[in-house]
Write an enzyme that holds these catalytic residues in place. Structure first.
Site, PDB file in Angstrom:
ATOM      1  N   TYR A  55       0.859  -1.190   0.000  1.00  0.00           N
ATOM      2  CA  TYR A  55       0.000   0.000   0.000  1.00  0.00           C
ATOM      3  C   TYR A  55       0.888   1.231   0.000  1.00  0.00           C
ATOM      4  CZ  TYR A  55      -3.420   3.473   1.623  1.00  0.00           C
ATOM      5  OH  TYR A  55      -4.222   4.583   1.756  1.00  0.00           O
ATOM      6  N   ASP A  96       9.177   2.741   0.033  1.00  0.00           N
ATOM      7  CA  ASP A  96       8.133   3.346   0.839  1.00  0.00           C
ATOM      8  C   ASP A  96       8.333   2.854   2.266  1.00  0.00           C
ATOM      9  OD1 ASP A  96       5.922   4.176   2.164  1.00  0.00           O
ATOM     10  OD2 ASP A  96       4.482   3.572   0.618  1.00  0.00           O
ATOM     11  N   LYS A 106       4.070   8.434   9.161  1.00  0.00           N
ATOM     12  CA  LYS A 106       3.761   7.786  10.435  1.00  0.00           C
ATOM     13  C   LYS A 106       4.736   8.235  11.541  1.00  0.00           C
ATOM     14  CE  LYS A 106       0.673   4.542   8.485  1.00  0.00           C
ATOM     15  NZ  LYS A 106       0.730   3.907   7.178  1.00  0.00           N
TER      16      LYS A 106
HETATM   17  C1  PLP Z   1       0.158   4.508   5.798  1.00  0.00           C
HETATM   18  C2  PLP Z   1       0.958   4.302   4.589  1.00  0.00           C
HETATM   19  C3  PLP Z   1       0.917   5.185   3.494  1.00  0.00           C
HETATM   20  C4  PLP Z   1      -0.047   6.338   3.442  1.00  0.00           C
HETATM   21  O1  PLP Z   1       0.225   7.281   4.415  1.00  0.00           O
HETATM   22  P1  PLP Z   1      -0.965   8.303   4.814  1.00  0.00           P
HETATM   23  O2  PLP Z   1      -0.293   9.221   5.785  1.00  0.00           O
HETATM   24  O3  PLP Z   1      -2.055   7.489   5.393  1.00  0.00           O
HETATM   25  O4  PLP Z   1      -1.359   8.982   3.557  1.00  0.00           O
HETATM   26  C5  PLP Z   1       1.779   4.982   2.447  1.00  0.00           C
HETATM   27  N1  PLP Z   1       2.632   3.945   2.445  1.00  0.00           N
HETATM   28  C6  PLP Z   1       2.703   3.072   3.453  1.00  0.00           C
HETATM   29  C7  PLP Z   1       3.686   1.962   3.400  1.00  0.00           C
HETATM   30  C8  PLP Z   1       1.850   3.205   4.548  1.00  0.00           C
HETATM   31  O5  PLP Z   1       1.890   2.301   5.529  1.00  0.00           O
END
Ligand code: PLP
Length: 433
Positions: A149, A244, A272
């Site tokens: 994601y 990511d 995060k």
């Molecule tokens: C949570 C998450 C996102 C999105 O971040 P948001 O602050 O919710 O937009 C993107 N990549 C990863 C791996 C995530 O866990």
């Protein structure tokens, strides 16, 4: 705390009311508890490892706001920093010293990062990384791994085509097919599929996106040599490797998965934890790439609340604490003891359980097989997960309300918290088994 959980009547009422004016009653879908056939708890407050709902129930929290709260909730140092910053004004739309201090900490932690751009969400971080990669390479295609994601931007809400030669299609209504076709979706942990994609789209792939430890289909670590192969093929083909690390950054090590596995990405997305529990995120990389951003370069990106003083204060305080001596050793110890306890509880009840864990993130898959990709995840027993979730919640343990999410352990989780969690799991498993 009282044994067991009282009625959740107030939460049920609050949810009904919220549903009148918020789509689905929530501001982010997974919060609705749809994956566990229940309604959400409305949270009144949180402190350390504990969460309190509006019915007055206490829970040990393993969601940790989906990852950010690595220090636990309402950490006094973070709160102090935020209050002090708030006293000086909450937003200026102008540079502050605290942003430079935060950028310096991130650059020090990640060998692959020379410069960062701050934004407000992980979604934006990845969007910006893709735009940079496309600008730098002057190519359009991007590769993503199924089950990873990367936020909710159009280009990343895609599903793999029905056959290996088929184009991707949108996984959300509202995403144009023509945009989805520029995203090549292949299975995670599959080096052959990756090589085949590079062969088929030779010279046309701008960026390869990956969660270096997948954590949004549950936790699925990379198989040996996987990240290395991605690194090598991207370098050979002039494609930008985007890690990511929105979950893994400052989570599995100060320098994220890159430090853990000794592999450097070209661009890194952080979110995060890097917001210290407030909305903040970053994209970072070498100066040659990052300087393509406006105002220096031709790639446009901007944000009214970017580098927000409150978020920056929370982030600086959080990263200062995490840089302290034994944080990651403590997280590893807590994670390992929770894993061992849960495995033991499942075993004594005769329940097949595979736990994937890296440090303080882990997932329980109810299967006797290894879980290496999204297909394996889908092969686990969701019915048992739902019973596990419901039983744990009743016993005062707040897990993510979805079989496809991680358990997050924080520095605030005590030995007693872990012991209690394992005891509740013993009861829950013996009732299921
Ligand atoms: C949570 C998450 C996102 C999105 O971040 P948001 O602050 O919710 O937009 C993107 N990549 C990863 C791996 C995530 O866990």
């Amino acid at each position: 705390m009282k044994s067991g959980i009282n009625s959740r009547q107030r939460s049920a009422q609050a949810f009904a009311e919220a549903c009148q004016i918020l789509p689905g009653g929530v501001n982010s879908p997974v919060r609705a508890f749809a994956g566990v056939d229940a309604g959400p708890l409305f949270i009144a407050r949180a402190s350390g490892s504990k969460l309190y709902d509006i019915d007055g129930n206490e829970y040990i929290d393993y969601v940790c706001s989906w990852g950010p709260m690595i220090l636990g909730h309402a950490h006094p140092k973070v709160l102090g920093a935020v209050m002090e910053a708030a006293g000086h004004g909450t937003s200026f739309g102008a540079p502050t010293l605290a942003e430079t201090a935060l950028a310096q900490k991130v650059v020090a932690a990640f060998g692959s990062i020379e410069k960062v751009r701050m934004i407000n969400s992980g979604t934006e971080a990845v969007m910006t990384a893709i735009r940079l990669a496309r600008a730098f390479t002057e190519r359009d295609y991007i590769v993503k791994m199924v089950g990873c994601y990367h936020g909710h931007s159009d280009s990343l809400l895609v599903a793999a085509g029905s056959g290996p030669a088929e184009l991707s299609r949108p996984s959300s209504k509202g995403v144009p097919q023509r945009l989805a076709e520029l995203t090549i979706a292949i299975p995670y942990n599959d080096i052959e599929a990756f090589k085949a994609a590079f062969e088929k789209y030779k010279g046309r792939i701008a960026a390869v996106l990956v969660e270096p430890i997948a954590a949004n289909m549950g936790v699925v670590p990379p198989v040996d040599g996987y990240l290395q192969s991605l690194r090598e093929l991207c370098s050979e083909n002039g494609s930008i490797l985007v890690f990511d690390e929105v979950i893994t950054g400052f989570r599995v090590a100060l320098g994220g998965a890159q430090q853990l596995y000794g592999i450097e990405a070209d661009l890194t997305c952080l979110g995060k934890i890097v917001g210290g529990g407030l909305p903040a995120a970053m994209v970072g990389g070498p100066a040659g790439l990052m300087d393509m951003l406006a105002p220096l370069g031709p790639v446009y990106q901007a944000g009214t609340l970017s580098g927000n003083p409150l978020a920056t204060a929370a982030a600086n305080a959080t990263l200062e604490i995490l840089a302290g001596d034994d944080c990651y050793a403590r997280l590893e110890a807590s994670g390992a003891s929770l894993q061992a306890g849960l495995e033991d509880a499942a075993k004594s009840a005769g329940i097949a359980l595979t736990i994937n864990r890296v440090g303080s993130i882990m997932s329980c898959f109810f299967t006797d097989k290894p879980v290496l990709n999204f297909a394996d995840v889908q092969g686990s027993n969701i019915k048992i997960f739902k019973k596990f979730f419901a039983g744990m919640l009743k016993g005062g343990i707040y897990l993510a309300p979805s079989a496809y999410e991680a358990i997050f352990v924080s520095l605030a989780h005590s030995k007693e918290d872990i012991e209690k969690t394992v005891n509740v799991a013993h009861n829950v498993f013996s009732n299921i088994g």
